[in-house]
Design a protein around this motif. Sequence first.
Motif, PDB file in Angstrom:
ATOM      1  N   ILE A  24       0.837  -1.203   0.000  1.00  0.00           N
ATOM      2  CA  ILE A  24       0.000   0.000   0.000  1.00  0.00           C
ATOM      3  C   ILE A  24       0.869   1.250   0.000  1.00  0.00           C
ATOM      4  N   ALA A  25       1.937   1.237   0.781  1.00  0.00           N
ATOM      5  CA  ALA A  25       2.814   2.405   0.904  1.00  0.00           C
ATOM      6  C   ALA A  25       3.500   2.742  -0.417  1.00  0.00           C
ATOM      7  N   ARG A  26       3.785   1.748  -1.242  1.00  0.00           N
ATOM      8  CA  ARG A  26       4.463   2.029  -2.516  1.00  0.00           C
ATOM      9  C   ARG A  26       3.488   2.178  -3.675  1.00  0.00           C
ATOM     10  N   PHE A  45      -5.262   8.081  -0.975  1.00  0.00           N
ATOM     11  CA  PHE A  45      -4.666   9.385  -1.247  1.00  0.00           C
ATOM     12  C   PHE A  45      -3.562   9.322  -2.302  1.00  0.00           C
ATOM     13  N   ASN A  46      -3.422   8.183  -2.960  1.00  0.00           N
ATOM     14  CA  ASN A  46      -2.453   8.012  -4.035  1.00  0.00           C
ATOM     15  C   ASN A  46      -3.224   7.844  -5.334  1.00  0.00           C
ATOM     16  N   SER A  47      -3.311   8.919  -6.123  1.00  0.00           N
ATOM     17  CA  SER A  47      -4.149   8.887  -7.329  1.00  0.00           C
ATOM     18  C   SER A  47      -3.658   7.854  -8.340  1.00  0.00           C
ATOM     19  N   TRP A 110      -7.009  14.384  -2.891  1.00  0.00           N
ATOM     20  CA  TRP A 110      -7.105  13.026  -3.416  1.00  0.00           C
ATOM     21  C   TRP A 110      -7.876  13.044  -4.724  1.00  0.00           C
ATOM     22  N   ASP A 111      -7.855  11.919  -5.428  1.00  0.00           N
ATOM     23  CA  ASP A 111      -8.557  11.807  -6.701  1.00  0.00           C
ATOM     24  C   ASP A 111      -9.026  10.369  -6.843  1.00  0.00           C
ATOM     25  N   LEU A 112     -10.310  10.147  -6.508  1.00  0.00           N
ATOM     26  CA  LEU A 112     -10.890   8.811  -6.595  1.00  0.00           C
ATOM     27  C   LEU A 112     -11.569   8.560  -7.933  1.00  0.00           C
ATOM     28  N   GLU A 135      -3.426   0.952  10.214  1.00  0.00           N
ATOM     29  CA  GLU A 135      -2.003   1.175   9.984  1.00  0.00           C
ATOM     30  C   GLU A 135      -1.729   2.001   8.727  1.00  0.00           C
ATOM     31  N   THR A 136      -2.592   1.898   7.728  1.00  0.00           N
ATOM     32  CA  THR A 136      -2.340   2.584   6.461  1.00  0.00           C
ATOM     33  C   THR A 136      -3.143   3.871   6.309  1.00  0.00           C
ATOM     34  N   GLY A 137      -4.234   4.007   7.061  1.00  0.00           N
ATOM     35  CA  GLY A 137      -5.191   5.076   6.818  1.00  0.00           C
ATOM     36  C   GLY A 137      -6.267   4.597   5.863  1.00  0.00           C
ATOM     37  N   PRO A 138      -7.204   5.451   5.496  1.00  0.00           N
ATOM     38  CA  PRO A 138      -8.326   5.057   4.636  1.00  0.00           C
ATOM     39  C   PRO A 138      -7.860   4.410   3.335  1.00  0.00           C
TER      40      PRO A 138
END
Length: 241
Positions: A24-26, A45-47, A110-112, A135-138
């Motif tokens: 998820i982090a990458r 939050f990662n478009s 963000w951009d969903l 741990e990761t957030g939404p």
Amino acid sequence: MALEFDCRDESQLLPGMRQARQAIARGALVVIPTDTVYGVAADAFNSIAVQRLLDAKGRTRQSPPPVLVAGVSMVRALVAELPKAAVDLIDKFWPGGLTLVLPAQPSLNWDLGETRGTVAVRMPDHRLALELIEETGPLAVSSANLTGEPAATACADAREMLGDRVDVYLDGGPAEIGTSSTILDLTGLVGRGEGTVRVLREGAIALERLRDVLGEILQLPEETTPADDTAGTVDEPGPSA
């Protein structure tokens, strides 16, 4: 090659969760179990990650994914307003198979997809999903299937459809409910004294139970009119997923 962990095995649980967090982090994708069906998750939050999720499923930006949260505090950070009816529904049905569509907090970066200023939120009733979100957030989470195919109720089903488009698969056994969540649009209650709640999808929570909480403001599907296409803006897993 995608990694898969049987999280029912304690020896695989911790490394599986660690690999999922790192993925998820990458900006990679992870398939996770939820109480409803399996979901494919990305950092909300990662478009780029969200677009990767849509591409993996074969969906367009016109079908943005819902967001899974770990509690009401996360919801309050994501939405512009939380009407009393939403609080009542959360108190009754969360964690569980109910997704609520509300106006999104306009300041969020963000951009969903083409959300029309809304966000669909749900708190799943599944320990692994909640621990990962803490741990990761939404997480943006959509059902772990290809567009047009049935939602996956087992990890093997998800892997057969999504393959190496997903980096990590967390197997939590068969989905307990096996039916996607019910989706309600509460945007009609925001910014006005009176309004209605629209049913966008019938699912895990029966409409009779929703009527017990909402009363006459619940607009049943046969009562709806084609005023807008909010129903086409969410594809929930559970997502979620």
